[in-house]
Design an enzyme around this catalytic site. Structure first.
Site, short mmCIF file in Angstrom:
data_model
loop_
_atom_site.label_atom_id
_atom_site.label_comp_id
_atom_site.label_asym_id
_atom_site.label_seq_id
_atom_site.Cartn_x
_atom_site.Cartn_y
_atom_site.Cartn_z
N ASP A 117 0.92 -1.23 0.09
CA ASP A 117 -0.20 0.11 0.08
C ASP A 117 0.80 1.22 -0.05
O ASP A 117 2.20 1.13 -0.03
CB ASP A 117 -0.92 -0.06 1.18
N ASP A 121 1.39 4.80 2.17
CA ASP A 121 1.04 5.34 3.67
C ASP A 121 1.31 6.73 3.54
O ASP A 121 2.48 7.09 3.18
CB ASP A 121 1.54 4.46 4.81
N ASP A 152 -3.34 4.61 2.79
CA ASP A 152 -3.58 4.72 4.17
C ASP A 152 -3.16 6.27 4.35
O ASP A 152 -2.02 6.83 4.29
CB ASP A 152 -2.82 3.73 5.09
P1 8DG Z 1 4.11 -2.55 2.97
O1 8DG Z 1 3.02 -1.43 3.03
O2 8DG Z 1 5.09 -2.04 2.16
O3 8DG Z 1 3.62 -4.01 3.02
O4 8DG Z 1 4.95 -2.43 4.71
P2 8DG Z 1 4.63 -1.26 5.61
O5 8DG Z 1 4.47 0.00 4.98
O6 8DG Z 1 5.85 -1.28 6.20
O7 8DG Z 1 3.46 -1.77 6.40
P3 8DG Z 1 2.04 -1.21 6.60
O8 8DG Z 1 0.92 -2.23 6.92
O9 8DG Z 1 1.44 -0.30 5.72
O10 8DG Z 1 2.20 -0.29 8.03
C1 8DG Z 1 3.16 1.03 7.91
C2 8DG Z 1 3.25 1.18 9.37
O11 8DG Z 1 2.04 1.60 10.18
C3 8DG Z 1 3.74 0.07 10.12
O12 8DG Z 1 4.96 0.60 10.89
C4 8DG Z 1 2.67 -0.14 11.12
C5 8DG Z 1 1.91 0.99 11.18
N1 8DG Z 1 0.48 1.10 11.58
C6 8DG Z 1 -0.49 0.11 10.94
N2 8DG Z 1 -1.70 0.32 11.63
C7 8DG Z 1 -1.47 1.01 12.68
C8 8DG Z 1 -2.05 1.57 13.76
O13 8DG Z 1 -3.15 1.14 13.77
N3 8DG Z 1 -1.53 2.41 14.35
C9 8DG Z 1 -0.34 2.81 14.37
N4 8DG Z 1 0.32 3.65 15.39
N5 8DG Z 1 0.68 2.42 13.47
C10 8DG Z 1 -0.05 1.36 12.61
O14 8DG Z 1 -0.28 -0.63 10.02
MN MN Z 2 2.71 0.31 3.89
MN MN Z 3 -0.49 0.75 5.62
#
Ligand code: 8DG
Ligand code: MN
Ligand code: MN
Length: 389
Positions: free
Chosen positions: A204, A206, A313
């Protein structure tokens, strides 16, 4: 074997937040195996076991060279008996029977396929698995009841399975920036998650959004999503203030990393022309040549169209919490988890994406930059590109 006299021996710290973990490392042949066992433990609701395998894998990611024998592992932390058995077998035989049988197992494959659907967590996937469902196609065939999020997840399944490239992330960054500045000039937008850590692909994109004037960010998310909707750029969105309950069934259910920021889980409609414009490589004719003949109802196949679906996100943070939010949303998930464990167990502090609380002094510690948070925690600053634990 005298670790101190051996110039090649390195001191490996035991918390991942005390170490530098680059994106590219020398031991993926071992870490991928351990991460399958970690994932499988998560599917079986065994969090302790899942984290143990993930920590073991993470230690190997931080090694400066490829592991060639069990000798190379002496003095390393976080390697339990089980992980060592698996590593030994891979070093000796080239693969581990346990890992291979897990990889092949019907449960592992079905859980991977089902939790791979946006909006489906381990609990739901497990219930469906016990009801005999194995894949998104099964859900469609059996007319399984789905919530709005899961419907979008099934509809865009193929697209959302495809990795998002950095070029696609950059195009989406431009769009988000345009949207945010249209509704709130002066707002600041930061790319987070894996792309901030230097990843070339992600599942995704972020973003963290704030405004230097505290309070200006309030109520910002609906304005952003309305702007995006008007432009026809959103396929799905759900904005929440406190996502605690949703996350209980999401992939991060067990992470205790929930926060209360205003946030939006969305699916963007990304025009491929925008992406081929941005990338220096020429657009290919592949889009047309691989177009599918038919679409099953309820599914979108982007090969046949000029756009693809991308998970995005969005998180809005007040300026005073921005440093904590930045640290909390950069990841990796294990790095975050280890930071919180370090804070609690070693420093009697409590770290979240909002604040750092010192239980000894009974006060909240303020920070404008990530560097200050590492300093409060008594940790060396680790840049995002080395938080790939
Ligand atoms: P990817 O998308 O490339 O697979 O990897 P990523 O970017 O590391 O994973 P991600 O699932 O998109 O998560 C990004 C960051 O956001 C990760 O450090 C965890 C954090 N995160 C969530 N959900 C929540 C939440 O509810 N609260 C907080 N504080 N952080 C969160 O994914
Ligand atoms: Mn991500
Ligand atoms: Mn994410």
């Amino acid at each position: 074997p005298k670790p101190n006299g051996d110039p090649t021996a390195m001191l490996m710290k035991s918390y991942a937040c005390q170490r530098r973990t680059p994106l590219k490392h020398h031991n993926s042949f071992l870490t991928e195996a351990l991460e399958i066992l970690s994932q499988n433990a998560e599917y079986n609701d065994n969090e302790g076991r899942s984290v143990a395998f993930r920590r073991a894998a993470s230690v190997l990611k931080a090694l400066p060279r490829r592991v060639r024998s069990m000798q190379d592992l002496r003095c390393l932390p976080c390697l339990g008996d089980h992980s060592q058995r698996v590593i030994k077998e891979i070093l000796e035989d080239g693969s581990s029977r346990e890992v291979e049988s897990t990889r092949q197992s019907e449960q592992y494959q079905a859980m991977k396929a089902l939790t791979g659907i946006f909006g489906v967590g381990v609990r739901t996937a497990d219930r469906w698995f016990r009801e005999g469902l194995r894949s998104p196609d099964d859900l469609i065939r059996r007319g399984q009841q789905l919530n709005r999020e899961q419907q979008a997840g099934v509809q865009y399944y193929d697209d959302l399975q495809k990795p998002v490239t950095k070029v696609e992330a950059d195009v989406i960054s431009d769009i988000v920036e345009k949207a945010v500045h249209a509704v709130l000039p002066g707002a600041e937008i930061q790319l987070m998650g894996g792309f901030r850590r230097g990843k070339e692909v992600g599942h995704d994109v972020d973003f963290l959004i704030t405004h230097p004037e505290e309070g200006k960010e309030e109520g910002l998310m609906p304005k952003i999503t309305n702007w995006l909707k008007e432009q026809g750029l959103l396929l799905y969105q759900k904005t929440t203030r406190n996502s605690y309950l949703e996350k209980m069934d999401g992939p991060a259910r067990a992470s205790s990393n929930m926060d209360r920021f205003e946030r939006c889980f969305s699916i963007f409609k990304l025009q491929k022309s925008a992406v081929s414009c941005k990338s220096s490589s020429t657009a290919s004719a592949e889009d047309v040549s691989t177009a599918r003949e038919s679409e099953r109802p309820g599914e979108h196949h982007s090969e046949a169209s000029g756009w693809r679906a991308v998970r995005v996100d969005l998180v809005v943070s007040p300026y005073s919490q921005f440093a904590f939010a930045t640290l909390g949303w950069t990841g990796s998930k294990l790095f975050e988890r280890e930071l919180r464990r370090w804070a609690g167990q070693e420093k009697h502090m409590s770290l979240s994406s909002h604040a750092l609380y010192d239980s000894k002094q009974n006060l909240y510690l303020r920070a404008k930059k990530e560097e200050e948070i590492f300093a409060y925690l008594g940790l060396e600053f680790i840049p995002p590109s080395e938080r790939n634990a």
